[in-house]
Design a protein around this motif. Structure first.
Motif, PDB file in Angstrom:
ATOM      1  N   CYS A 238       1.404  -6.220  -4.304  1.00  0.00           N
ATOM      2  CA  CYS A 238       2.651  -6.529  -3.542  1.00  0.00           C
ATOM      3  C   CYS A 238       1.769  -7.318  -1.831  1.00  0.00           C
TER       4      CYS A 238
ATOM      5  N   CYS B 270      -0.167  -5.250   0.162  1.00  0.00           N
ATOM      6  CA  CYS B 270      -1.421  -4.453  -0.273  1.00  0.00           C
ATOM      7  C   CYS B 270      -2.201  -6.480   0.014  1.00  0.00           C
TER       8      CYS B 270
ATOM      9  N   CYS C 178       3.379  -1.705  -7.503  1.00  0.00           N
ATOM     10  CA  CYS C 178       2.161  -2.858  -6.773  1.00  0.00           C
ATOM     11  C   CYS C 178       0.659  -1.568  -8.261  1.00  0.00           C
TER      12      CYS C 178
ATOM     13  N   GLN D   9      -2.535  -0.999  -6.604  1.00  0.00           N
ATOM     14  CA  GLN D   9      -2.619  -1.098  -5.324  1.00  0.00           C
ATOM     15  C   GLN D   9      -2.240   0.192  -5.249  1.00  0.00           C
ATOM     16  N   CYS D  10      -0.800   0.171  -4.100  1.00  0.00           N
ATOM     17  CA  CYS D  10      -0.447   1.164  -3.977  1.00  0.00           C
ATOM     18  C   CYS D  10       1.376   1.587  -4.298  1.00  0.00           C
TER      19      CYS D  10
HETATM   20 ZN    ZN Z   1       0.824  -2.845  -3.051  1.00  0.00          ZN
END
Ligand code: ZN
Ligand code: SF4
Length: 302
Positions: free
Chosen positions: A292, A295, A280, A282-283
């Motif tokens: 994901c 997120c 993902c 972001q994370c």
């Molecule tokens: Zn994520």
């Protein structure tokens, strides 16, 4: 009379018309649990097994039994609990889980929505319009996998029993969701995948009635407590439908699970996921999309 020793029975098994007394029932239950682990190769020697506990009867009975056999089968266990932040419910079950782990001397790690996502589930429900169980479905899976990897678990055991699995199988059948059923079974996931920890269900062949009776007769002292947000109306309807059917035709649940075990390898073959698992953006957790699902919900909460 107990069909084995002629004492007073405490339970009539659902795939039989005869009863078992207390000690024969314990023997039957624990033998079935052990046999399931061996038959489906759920645990190998020297593994570190995480146990997902909620504080309810199934997960605590599972913890008790895994703790009982861990030396003989040479594996280690630790407990992992996700605190969604549901007032009047999870705060109560956490107390039971803490007490139980303390009594057995098992390390318990608690991870919370509040620490991880900034809000409790109760707060999230005030911020966004989404069904509570949909949030849990995504966040719980996400956290259990993330922390199972962090805590270096080889596998994660859950307290899912035969009734849970039968309900999910039928729900997928009724909704034509075979691809989702292909991800079920007593052991899920792929060996040596460093992004996902495999899940195991040692109560796979044990009914809800049996786990409830076991916890009760063992005096685990776990009060019945239900989440006030339960929005799984469809599952409840399917559960009642199967229970009515089982009452009329003993053995139905076992027949469903046995047929499912028979077709599961072909289902898995048909739906084997060749898609590349990315990280993902972001994370950095594993995801089939750029961002994901956890997120996606996290972004809505901002
Ligand atoms: Zn994520
Ligand atoms: Fe979460 Fe729904 Fe379970 Fe409550 S019933 S803990 S909201 S999944």
């Amino acid at each position: 009379m107990c069909k084995q020793c002629e004492l007073n029975p405490v339970i009539i098994l659902s795939n039989s018309t005869k009863g078992l007394c207390k000690s024969c029932f314990f023997r039957y239950f624990e033998r079935k649990f052990n046999r399931t682990i061996s038959q489906f190769k759920l645990i190998e020697p020297n593994e570190k097994i995480g146990v997902a506990v909620s504080g309810g009867k199934d997960s605590l009975s599972l913890l008790y039994l895994l703790n009982k056999i861990k030396e003989k089968r040479r594996f280690k266990i630790e407990a992992l609990l996700v605190d969604e932040g549901i007032k009047g419910y999870r705060d109560k079950t956490i107390k039971d889980a803490k007490r139980f782990c303390k009594e057995l001397g098992i390390k318990l790690t608690i991870i919370s929505y509040k620490d991880e996502f900034g809000y409790t589930l109760d707060q999230m429900l005030k911020k966004i319009n989404i069904k509570p169980c949909s949030i849990c479905g995504v966040f719980r899976r996400y956290l259990l996998n993330k922390y199972s990897i962090k805590l270096e678990f080889d596998k994660l055991a859950t307290g899912h029993n035969l009734d849970d699995e039968v309900q999910t199988i039928l729900m997928n059948q009724f909704r034509s969701n075979q691809e989702v059923s292909a991800r079920l079974g007593p052991i899920t996931g792929i060996k040596d995948n460093e992004k996902f920890v495999r899940r195991i269900k040692p109560f796979y062949l044990i009914t809800e009635k049996e786990t409830t009776t076991y916890a009760y007769l063992k005096n685990f002292n776990i009060p019945f407590c239900e989440c006030p947000n339960n929005t799984q109306a469809y599952r409840i309807e399917v559960r009642n439908f199967i229970n009515n059917f089982e009452q009329k035709y003993h053995g139905t649940k076992h027949s469903i699970i046995n047929s499912f075990i028979e077709i599961l390898p072909s289902l898995k073959e048909k739906y084997k996921n060749d898609k590349e698992i990315k990280s993902c953006k972001q994370c950095r957790e594993p995801s089939s999309k750029e961002i994901c699902q956890a997120c996606e919900i996290r972004n809505k909460l901002k």
